[in-house]
Design an enzyme around this catalytic site. Structure first.
Site, PDB file in Angstrom:
ATOM      1  N   GLY A  86       0.822  -1.221   0.000  1.00  0.00           N
ATOM      2  CA  GLY A  86       0.000   0.000   0.000  1.00  0.00           C
ATOM      3  C   GLY A  86       0.845   1.256   0.000  1.00  0.00           C
ATOM      4  O   GLY A  86       2.073   1.208   0.111  1.00  0.00           O
ATOM      5  N   ARG A  89       4.003   5.977   1.646  1.00  0.00           N
ATOM      6  CA  ARG A  89       4.498   7.365   1.675  1.00  0.00           C
ATOM      7  C   ARG A  89       3.918   8.155   0.516  1.00  0.00           C
ATOM      8  O   ARG A  89       4.506   9.124   0.073  1.00  0.00           O
ATOM      9  CB  ARG A  89       6.024   7.382   1.625  1.00  0.00           C
ATOM     10  CG  ARG A  89       6.625   6.674   0.431  1.00  0.00           C
ATOM     11  CD  ARG A  89       8.066   7.067   0.307  1.00  0.00           C
ATOM     12  NE  ARG A  89       8.741   6.253  -0.703  1.00  0.00           N
ATOM     13  CZ  ARG A  89       9.957   6.487  -1.114  1.00  0.00           C
ATOM     14  NH1 ARG A  89      10.636   7.486  -0.610  1.00  0.00           N
ATOM     15  NH2 ARG A  89      10.526   5.723  -2.020  1.00  0.00           N
ATOM     16  N   LYS A 109       4.091  11.879  -3.478  1.00  0.00           N
ATOM     17  CA  LYS A 109       4.986  10.818  -2.996  1.00  0.00           C
ATOM     18  C   LYS A 109       5.972  11.458  -2.025  1.00  0.00           C
ATOM     19  O   LYS A 109       6.613  12.452  -2.380  1.00  0.00           O
ATOM     20  CB  LYS A 109       5.721  10.182  -4.181  1.00  0.00           C
ATOM     21  CG  LYS A 109       6.672   9.068  -3.827  1.00  0.00           C
ATOM     22  CD  LYS A 109       7.106   8.341  -5.106  1.00  0.00           C
ATOM     23  CE  LYS A 109       8.161   7.297  -4.841  1.00  0.00           C
ATOM     24  NZ  LYS A 109       8.553   6.597  -6.078  1.00  0.00           N
ATOM     25  N   ASP A 248       4.056  -4.877  -7.465  1.00  0.00           N
ATOM     26  CA  ASP A 248       3.450  -3.604  -7.054  1.00  0.00           C
ATOM     27  C   ASP A 248       3.995  -2.442  -7.878  1.00  0.00           C
ATOM     28  O   ASP A 248       3.486  -1.324  -7.775  1.00  0.00           O
ATOM     29  CB  ASP A 248       3.673  -3.349  -5.556  1.00  0.00           C
ATOM     30  CG  ASP A 248       5.139  -3.465  -5.157  1.00  0.00           C
ATOM     31  OD1 ASP A 248       5.754  -4.495  -5.463  1.00  0.00           O
ATOM     32  OD2 ASP A 248       5.661  -2.521  -4.546  1.00  0.00           O
TER      33      ASP A 248
HETATM   34  P1  AMP Z   1       8.865   0.994  -3.617  1.00  0.00           P
HETATM   35  O1  AMP Z   1      10.074   0.149  -3.469  1.00  0.00           O
HETATM   36  O2  AMP Z   1       9.129   2.480  -3.620  1.00  0.00           O
HETATM   37  O3  AMP Z   1       8.015   0.583  -4.773  1.00  0.00           O
HETATM   38  O4  AMP Z   1       7.997   0.763  -2.289  1.00  0.00           O
HETATM   39  C1  AMP Z   1       7.576  -0.487  -1.856  1.00  0.00           C
HETATM   40  C2  AMP Z   1       6.677  -0.322  -0.651  1.00  0.00           C
HETATM   41  O5  AMP Z   1       7.391   0.268   0.432  1.00  0.00           O
HETATM   42  C3  AMP Z   1       5.462   0.548  -0.871  1.00  0.00           C
HETATM   43  O6  AMP Z   1       4.413   0.024  -0.096  1.00  0.00           O
HETATM   44  C4  AMP Z   1       5.904   1.885  -0.339  1.00  0.00           C
HETATM   45  O7  AMP Z   1       4.825   2.695   0.053  1.00  0.00           O
HETATM   46  C5  AMP Z   1       6.749   1.465   0.848  1.00  0.00           C
HETATM   47  N1  AMP Z   1       7.759   2.476   1.209  1.00  0.00           N
HETATM   48  C6  AMP Z   1       8.906   2.764   0.562  1.00  0.00           C
HETATM   49  N2  AMP Z   1       9.592   3.739   1.188  1.00  0.00           N
HETATM   50  C7  AMP Z   1       8.865   4.096   2.277  1.00  0.00           C
HETATM   51  C8  AMP Z   1       9.032   5.044   3.343  1.00  0.00           C
HETATM   52  N3  AMP Z   1      10.105   5.838   3.411  1.00  0.00           N
HETATM   53  N4  AMP Z   1       8.070   5.114   4.281  1.00  0.00           N
HETATM   54  C9  AMP Z   1       6.987   4.332   4.229  1.00  0.00           C
HETATM   55  N5  AMP Z   1       6.768   3.417   3.271  1.00  0.00           N
HETATM   56  C10 AMP Z   1       7.691   3.288   2.297  1.00  0.00           C
HETATM   57 MG    MG Z   2       6.402   1.090  -5.685  1.00  0.00          MG
END
Ligand code: AMP
Ligand code: MG
Length: 501
Positions: A86, A89, A109, A248
């Site tokens: 989900g 951020r 974001k 995702d």
């Molecule tokens: P991503 O690798 O950016 O596609 O993120 C994968 C998951 O990790 C997603 O659910 C993002 O919302 C979560 N996520 C990544 N970075 C953060 C962060 N700094 N704080 C909270 N959730 C994060």
């Molecule tokens: Mg992502």
């Protein structure tokens, strides 16, 4: 500031997202505003380039008509399933109908913690958000479907990674944020009702001609397969490595999304991996088509209860057979898309099916030649366009062993000659090739240089100059030469990109 929002995701899909507000930031300051994109969305770019715009894109002022939600999704990350990821951020502010009548998501974001944040801080840093601008705009200029950055705001507060970094919020525009992982979220909960709703919602947004049709969920799967085949073929055509092709991070719209540990090839190497977290090379350059297929299989599994007419064993078995057929057909879809891409890059017109095998071999042998001799991928294609115009000298200088090159060139020339009537045709071919084989791509060392200046020294000059060059990728302007030069080998061999920061 009039965004004309119409928020179907928040309104029509109960249980798909959580209403949530962005976290205010101390000192919002616009680092980047995408004026062309703002115009496309029917926004007043001039008015947004202001203190008020910074407040909106920093998350301090929710624009009128927005209905911010954190979207729920699951995902296979590096092969392992997480039933709940989900927007940890990010927040979908809402949907805007653009000047062409297309519905576009506008999302923040780095806008703070949400109910999906797990242990994360909900924040983002200046460097990675500006990377998303640079690579997204480059992809767009290269004609590759992509989400795009509308704005980046510096927050005025640090985010803590391996060291404190200046914080930022990105505003991202997407055809939608529906991902393979969105379907997996409801499939993992056996929520067939919501799966059906999501399938119909996605069809209404991306494949409206299928709306209400029988077997439309299967139709949707087929369309996604086509879009992903075309997308990954285009990535392969420019040497783009996504770096984190988790389910995702794969959209149903067929847009590239989430520029985390992405990179571009320098010397051609199908095994190239730049992501610091991809130890097994799962998302290596040459694996991308296989992973796209693997991800599609996860989508097919999630969709099965919707593809099946009812819950009987016979209906499920039939759905499995139908979905399997789509997944099994993906390699041919991809091969056709890649051949189309390679023909265009080689300056060849569409030929009869009888020539497919020969043209595929011609393209593969070219790539094998680049690989053996460690030739820069982008420059090799670009100089092949010069060769089409009669200047082979610049191409030759890229190769150590020109004997091999000569052998291949004579095959290519013979193939071109089948299509050409004379010199005018050869010049037209060269011109076509220069419109598809870029001179400037976001080379990793130039991207890093621009991000370091912005992040470490608050100097946006290098970022702006690089962005300007990336927006004209086919223009061979002498003043942009530094952006076309390959990175020194020692830079590339130790180059690593980091995910999700
Ligand atoms: P991503 O690798 O950016 O596609 O993120 C994968 C998951 O990790 C997603 O659910 C993002 O919302 C979560 N996520 C990544 N970075 C953060 C962060 N700094 N704080 C909270 N959730 C994060
Ligand atoms: Mg992502």
């Amino acid at each position: 500031m009039s965004f004309r929002f119409d928020n179907t995701y928040a309104r029509e899909l109960p249980g798909f997202a959580v209403r949530w507000q962005p976290t205010a930031v101390p000192a919002p300051r616009l680092l980047f505003l995408n004026r062309d994109l703002a115009e496309e969305l029917g926004l007043d770019a001039q008015a947004l380039d202001s203190v008020e715009g910074a407040a909106i894109f920093g998350g301090n002022r929710v624009p009128e008509g927005a209905d911010p939600v954190a979207q729920a999704y699951a995902g296979h990350q590096f092969g392992g399933f997480s039933p709940q990821l989900g927007d940890g951020r990010a927040l979908l502010l809402g949907e805007v109908i653009d000047r062409q009548g297309r519905r576009r998501d506008v999302a923040l974001k780095g806008s703070g913690r949400t109910p999906f944040s797990r242990s994360g801080d909900g924040k983002a840093a200046v460097g990675p958000m500006l990377r998303e601008v640079l690579v997204g705009e480059a992809m767009h200029a290269l004609g590759i479907p992509t989400t795009r950055a509308l704005a980046v705001v510096a927050t005025g507060e640090p985010v803590y990674r391996d060291r404190p970094l200046p914080g930022a919020v990105l505003t991202r525009v997407a055809a939608s944020h529906v991902r393979v992982g969105t379907f997996e979220y409801f499939a993992a909960r056996n929520d067939v009702e919501r799966l059906r709703l999501l399938a119909d919602y996605t069809i209404a947004r991306h494949d409206a001609d299928l709306a209400g049709a029988p077997e439309r969920a299967l139709g949707l799967l087929r369309r996604v397969a086509q879009r992903q085949a075309a997308l990954v073929a285009q990535w392969m055509g420019v040497g783009f490595i996504h770096g984190v092709m988790n389910t995702d991070n794969m959209t149903l719209s067929g847009e590239t999304i989430d520029y985390g540990p992405c990179a571009f090839l320098e010397a051609y190497d199908p095994q190239a991996v730049f992501s610091s977290i991809d130890h097994g090379g799962r998302y290596a350059f040459g694996n991308q088509p296989l992973i796209a297929r693997w991800n599609l299989a996860r989508l097919a599994e999630a969709l099965l209860p919707v593809i099946a007419e009812d819950e009987t064993e016979a209906a499920i078995a039939r759905a499995v057979a139908q979905a399997t057929e789509v997944i099994d057909a993906f390699p041919q879809l991809y091969a056709a898309a890649l051949l189309q891409c390679h023909r265009a890059k080689l300056g060849l017109g569409p030929a009869g099916p009888a020539d497919d095998a020969a043209d595929t071999a011609l393209a593969e042998d070219w790539l094998a030649l680049l690989h053996r001799q460690g030739v820069d991928f982008t420059l090799a294609w670009r100089r092949l366009a010069d060769a089409a115009a009669g200047d082979e000298g610049r191409l030759r200088t890229l190769f150590g062993d020109t004997g091999e090159l000569e052998a291949w060139l004579s095959r290519w020339r013979a193939r071109c000659a089948q299509e050409d009537q004379g010199e005018a045709d050869a010049q037209a071919r060269a011109a076509r090739m220069r419109r598809i084989n870029p001179w400037v791509i976001p080379r990793n060392h130039r991207v890093e240089e621009a991000l370091a200046a912005a992040s470490d020294h608050d100097d946006l000059g290098p970022f702006q100059q690089l962005l300007a060059a990336l927006r004209q990728p086919y223009e061979e302007a002498p003043e942009q030469a530094r952006y076309a030069e390959p990175a020194p080998e020692e830079v590339t061999s130790s180059y690593r990109t980091f995910c999700g920061t």
